[in-house]
Design a protein around this motif. Structure first.
Motif, PDB file in Angstrom:
ATOM      1  N   GLU A 170      -6.748  -9.019   3.263  1.00 25.28           N
ATOM      2  CA  GLU A 170      -7.143  -8.599   1.927  1.00 25.28           C
ATOM      3  C   GLU A 170      -8.481  -9.187   1.519  1.00 25.28           C
ATOM      4  O   GLU A 170      -8.811  -9.263   0.350  1.00 25.28           O
ATOM      5  CB  GLU A 170      -6.059  -9.021   0.917  1.00 25.28           C
ATOM      6  CG  GLU A 170      -4.730  -8.312   1.104  1.00 25.28           C
ATOM      7  CD  GLU A 170      -4.871  -6.807   0.953  1.00 25.28           C
ATOM      8  OE1 GLU A 170      -5.538  -6.343   0.015  1.00 25.28           O
ATOM      9  OE2 GLU A 170      -4.307  -6.097   1.802  1.00 25.28           O
ATOM     10  N   GLU A 253     -12.583   1.974   0.430  1.00 29.96           N
ATOM     11  CA  GLU A 253     -11.151   2.230   0.245  1.00 29.96           C
ATOM     12  C   GLU A 253     -10.457   2.225   1.593  1.00 29.96           C
ATOM     13  O   GLU A 253     -10.648   3.115   2.420  1.00 29.96           O
ATOM     14  CB  GLU A 253     -10.949   3.583  -0.449  1.00 29.96           C
ATOM     15  CG  GLU A 253      -9.483   3.936  -0.657  1.00 29.96           C
ATOM     16  CD  GLU A 253      -8.736   2.871  -1.437  1.00 29.96           C
ATOM     17  OE1 GLU A 253      -7.977   2.100  -0.779  1.00 29.96           O
ATOM     18  OE2 GLU A 253      -8.928   2.772  -2.664  1.00 29.96           O
ATOM     19  N   ARG A 254      -9.620   1.182   1.815  1.00 34.39           N
ATOM     20  CA  ARG A 254      -8.924   1.070   3.097  1.00 34.39           C
ATOM     21  C   ARG A 254      -7.412   1.046   2.931  1.00 34.39           C
ATOM     22  O   ARG A 254      -6.673   0.922   3.891  1.00 34.39           O
ATOM     23  CB  ARG A 254      -9.365  -0.200   3.835  1.00 34.39           C
ATOM     24  CG  ARG A 254     -10.858  -0.203   4.172  1.00 34.39           C
ATOM     25  CD  ARG A 254     -11.227  -1.429   4.977  1.00 34.39           C
ATOM     26  NE  ARG A 254     -10.943  -2.643   4.233  1.00 34.39           N
ATOM     27  CZ  ARG A 254     -10.625  -3.814   4.785  1.00 34.39           C
ATOM     28  NH1 ARG A 254     -10.524  -3.908   6.097  1.00 34.39           N
ATOM     29  NH2 ARG A 254     -10.400  -4.863   4.043  1.00 34.39           N
ATOM     30  N   ARG A 255      -6.938   1.197   1.665  1.00 35.95           N
ATOM     31  CA  ARG A 255      -5.502   1.103   1.397  1.00 35.95           C
ATOM     32  C   ARG A 255      -4.839   2.463   1.273  1.00 35.95           C
ATOM     33  O   ARG A 255      -3.625   2.565   1.337  1.00 35.95           O
ATOM     34  CB  ARG A 255      -5.275   0.311   0.106  1.00 35.95           C
ATOM     35  CG  ARG A 255      -5.795  -1.114   0.143  1.00 35.95           C
ATOM     36  CD  ARG A 255      -5.836  -1.689  -1.256  1.00 35.95           C
ATOM     37  NE  ARG A 255      -6.713  -0.908  -2.124  1.00 35.95           N
ATOM     38  CZ  ARG A 255      -6.802  -1.073  -3.442  1.00 35.95           C
ATOM     39  NH1 ARG A 255      -6.062  -2.002  -4.039  1.00 35.95           N
ATOM     40  NH2 ARG A 255      -7.616  -0.315  -4.158  1.00 35.95           N
ATOM     41  N   LEU A 256      -5.627   3.518   1.081  1.00 38.38           N
ATOM     42  CA  LEU A 256      -5.084   4.857   0.874  1.00 38.38           C
ATOM     43  C   LEU A 256      -5.585   5.822   1.957  1.00 38.38           C
ATOM     44  O   LEU A 256      -6.702   5.655   2.467  1.00 38.38           O
ATOM     45  CB  LEU A 256      -5.505   5.400  -0.504  1.00 38.38           C
ATOM     46  CG  LEU A 256      -4.962   4.664  -1.720  1.00 38.38           C
ATOM     47  CD1 LEU A 256      -5.609   5.205  -2.989  1.00 38.38           C
ATOM     48  CD2 LEU A 256      -3.446   4.784  -1.803  1.00 38.38           C
ATOM     49  N   PRO A 279      -3.823   3.961   6.484  1.00 40.01           N
ATOM     50  CA  PRO A 279      -3.796   2.504   6.675  1.00 40.01           C
ATOM     51  C   PRO A 279      -2.614   2.100   7.556  1.00 40.01           C
ATOM     52  O   PRO A 279      -1.495   2.584   7.364  1.00 40.01           O
ATOM     53  CB  PRO A 279      -3.624   1.972   5.245  1.00 40.01           C
ATOM     54  CG  PRO A 279      -2.934   3.083   4.511  1.00 40.01           C
ATOM     55  CD  PRO A 279      -3.386   4.371   5.146  1.00 40.01           C
ATOM     56  N   THR A 280      -2.850   1.246   8.550  1.00 38.61           N
ATOM     57  CA  THR A 280      -1.782   0.711   9.392  1.00 38.61           C
ATOM     58  C   THR A 280      -1.830  -0.810   9.324  1.00 38.61           C
ATOM     59  O   THR A 280      -2.719  -1.394   8.697  1.00 38.61           O
ATOM     60  CB  THR A 280      -1.910   1.180  10.857  1.00 38.61           C
ATOM     61  OG1 THR A 280      -3.029   0.518  11.456  1.00 38.61           O
ATOM     62  CG2 THR A 280      -2.092   2.686  10.946  1.00 38.61           C
ATOM     63  N   ARG A 281      -0.914  -1.440  10.017  1.00 37.90           N
ATOM     64  CA  ARG A 281      -0.809  -2.910   9.938  1.00 37.90           C
ATOM     65  C   ARG A 281      -2.090  -3.608  10.383  1.00 37.90           C
ATOM     66  O   ARG A 281      -2.488  -4.616   9.811  1.00 37.90           O
ATOM     67  CB  ARG A 281       0.369  -3.362  10.813  1.00 37.90           C
ATOM     68  CG  ARG A 281       0.594  -4.854  10.759  1.00 37.90           C
ATOM     69  CD  ARG A 281       1.715  -5.280  11.676  1.00 37.90           C
ATOM     70  NE  ARG A 281       1.855  -6.726  11.709  1.00 37.90           N
ATOM     71  CZ  ARG A 281       2.590  -7.392  12.565  1.00 37.90           C
ATOM     72  NH1 ARG A 281       3.294  -6.727  13.472  1.00 37.90           N
ATOM     73  NH2 ARG A 281       2.672  -8.705  12.538  1.00 37.90           N
ATOM     74  N   GLU A 284      -7.283   0.703   9.748  1.00 43.99           N
ATOM     75  CA  GLU A 284      -7.170   2.142   9.531  1.00 43.99           C
ATOM     76  C   GLU A 284      -7.158   2.901  10.853  1.00 43.99           C
ATOM     77  O   GLU A 284      -7.991   2.662  11.724  1.00 43.99           O
ATOM     78  CB  GLU A 284      -8.334   2.636   8.684  1.00 43.99           C
ATOM     79  CG  GLU A 284      -8.271   2.214   7.238  1.00 43.99           C
ATOM     80  CD  GLU A 284      -9.468   2.709   6.455  1.00 43.99           C
ATOM     81  OE1 GLU A 284      -9.327   3.666   5.681  1.00 43.99           O
ATOM     82  OE2 GLU A 284     -10.559   2.138   6.630  1.00 43.99           O
TER      83      GLU A 284
END
Length: 570
Positions: A170, A253-256, A279-281, A284
């Motif tokens: 994060e 934007e990397r969460r959506l 987004p993956t673990r 992206e």
């Protein structure tokens, strides 16, 4: 395209039986209406291909022709000419002997070019003719392969000072730093290499997948995903951000999930990329869908690979003045391609053809194509309503997604229009059940529906490396074949350079064709179960999908393993 004396070339094409008098007549009529070079028109209409033109040209000029896909280029000879000259003039040095340099060209009559190459190199120039497409392919393959080697060398010998920073977890994204990284030459080269290799290997999709210690790239070729390369974890964010920049996405934007698209020019044609991120673990994941608009050029309905009886049923249906034609099958089963081939077969200047698609996959000349845009309210149903006020003869509806669209489409088919559309069902009778489940009245379906085709794409076994074998009696029994094994030859996929060691090259359509006649209409009105409709359809001549696929195996066009993959049996 090579320009030669038209009369002589026409005579040669007729003599070689590459075209008929009727083909030439149709091409000349097209030329009168739209203009253009006759040889280009013959190729565009699918009457000849580039290879046939080259053979005729070589005979006319008395020079050899070469198939470059079978030719291994010698770097020492290729580099006699600078890369910019090779790309600009579309020539490839193939061999040198003494003071003679042999080059491949699509235009051996270009005297100015030959004189220029003679002056530049100091060699006497000998020409061999090859198709423009093969020359473009050979040039792209050679220089992209060279670029890959240079890039791999750069990655292997990079030091800690060369590492690009990966933003973990994060942490706050430093946009200025990230944008700088995406514009660095190694990252641009890396992304270009991923894209160009995908185009070169005929991939339909490119998957860029982040894992804990690497960034994996896989290509979907002929329907199967193949791992291709692993990139260092440190370049992950820069590579993905570079693609997002090209696709005009928000790199912060990397969460959506996000969607985008871009276009590149490669191999002398435009390639569209549809891009999706999730987004993956470990970061992206990016999937790029390749849409090659040149695929429609030269595509005719008889080149889909359909069995003769299925092709005849399909051709009968598309020649009807009105009614609904439905192609059904899973995603990426070639439904849109088969619909475009049908529309191309009946596309004449006296017809008004409209399509509504999401997205527009191929650009078809003479066809009015509309792209769905749900953000502004341009949905399938809204566009379809508008189409009915546009005096259409033929409508192609990309997909019947809901009851409202299906209702409008079926009513259009009942009011004098020919409607092409697609559904997602496993077999042809299942399309009828699906429409009933969507709430469409049985009498409307019975009145509108004229043809249903359930389609799959079956891989062609590579002719260069296929291994013949005699099937065992047990295998024949399992396949339901009563012939003697000694009379049959099956083929096994092996793998070679020509097919990238997959054992397969190219795909063909396999279709279960249901013609809707009075007996089938009566069953629809009665809301008969799918199994009953299927039974009657088979009694009336519908060949099941599995039997059509088995016919490809018996003809040596595919393998038993491929039969099992697409039918779920074996």
């Amino acid at each position: 395209m090579v320009k030669v004396n038209r009369l002589n070339l026409e005579e040669l094409l007729l003599k070689e039986k590459f075209v008929t008098e009727e083909d030439l007549k149709k091409a000349k009529n097209y030329q009168k209406q739209y203009g253009g070079n006759l040889t280009n028109i013959l190729i565009k209409l699918g009457f000849i291909n580039e290879e046939q033109l080259v053979i005729a040209l070589a005979k006319q000029l008395g020079i050899p022709h070469v198939k470059l896909s079978n030719y291994k280029l010698d770097p020492e000879v290729v580099e006699i000419l600078p890369e910019n000259v090779i790309r600009r003039e579309k020539v490839i040095p193939l061999a040198k002997s003494g003071n003679v340099l042999t080059i491949a060209t699509a235009d051996p009559l270009n005297v100015l070019l030959i004189d220029s190459l003679r002056a530049r190199t100091g060699y006497e120039i000998q020409t061999i003719v090859a198709t423009p497409t093969e020359i473009e392919q050979a040039i792209a393959d050679y220089f992209s392969s060279k670029a890959e080697k240079d890039l791999n060398n750069l990655i292997q010998h990079s030091t800690d000072e060369d590492n690009l920073t990966v933003v973990e977890g994060e942490e706050r994204v430093d946009l200025d730093r990230l944008l700088q990284e995406t514009e660095q030459a190694p990252i641009i080269k890396m992304v270009n290499m991923i894209l160009s290799r995908g185009i070169r290997e005929r991939a339909s999709d490119i998957h860029i997948e982040p894992f804990e210690e690497k960034l994996q790239v896989r290509y979907r070729i002929d329907g199967i995903l193949y791992p291709s390369m692993n990139l260092p974890k440190r370049v992950q964010n820069a590579v993905i951000s570079r693609i997002k920049v090209l696709s005009e996405m928000d790199i912060a934007e990397r969460r959506l999930p996000q969607d985008g698209r871009f276009r590149v020019k490669a191999y002398n044609r435009d390639i569209d990329f549809r891009v999706s991120t999730i987004p993956t673990r470990f970061g992206e994941k990016v999937v790029l869908r390749l849409l090659d608009k040149a695929q429609l050029i030269g595509l005719t309905i008889d080149k889909l690979g359909l069995e003769k009886d299925v092709l005849e049923k399909y051709q009968r249906a598309i020649k009807k003045p009105y009614g609904m034609i439905v192609l059904t099958g899973p995603t990426s089963s070639g439904k849109s391609t088969s619909l475009y081939a049908a529309i191309k077969a009946i596309n004449t200047p006296d017809k008004n053809i409209l399509t509504i698609e999401d997205p527009v996959e191929y650009e078809a000349e003479g066809v009015n194509q509309v792209q769905v845009n749900e953000e502004i309210g341009l949905t399938f149903s809204r566009a379809l309503r508008a189409f009915l006020r546009q005096d259409p003869d033929i409508i192609m509806l990309g997909e019947m997604r809901d009851a409202e669209t299906a209702d409008i489409g079926i009513k259009a088919a009942l009011t004098g229009h020919l409607l092409f559309t697609t559904l997602h069902t496993n077999n042809a009778p299942g399309a009828i059940t699906r429409l009933l489940n969507m709430g469409i009245e049985p009498f409307l379906i019975a009145g509108a529906l004229i043809f249903v085709g359930a389609q799959r794409l079956m891989r062609r076994v590579c002719k260069e490396c296929a291994e013949p074998y005699t099937p065992t009696p047990e295998l024949l029994e399992e396949l339901g074949i009563e012939e003697d094994a000694k009379d049959l030859t099956f083929y096994r996929a092996k793998g070679c350079d020509a097919c990238n060691n997959t054992g397969y090259r190219g795909r063909m359509a396999v279709m279960e064709a249901l013609e809707v006649d009075d007996d089938i209409r009566e069953l629809i009105i009665k809301r008969a179960p799918e199994i009953e409709i299927r039974k009657v359809a088979i009694e009336k001549g519908m060949v099941p999908l599995r039997r059509n696929a088995l016919a490809k195996v018996l003809k040596g066009e595919s393998t038993v393993e491929e039969l099992g993959r697409i039918t779920g049996i074996l």
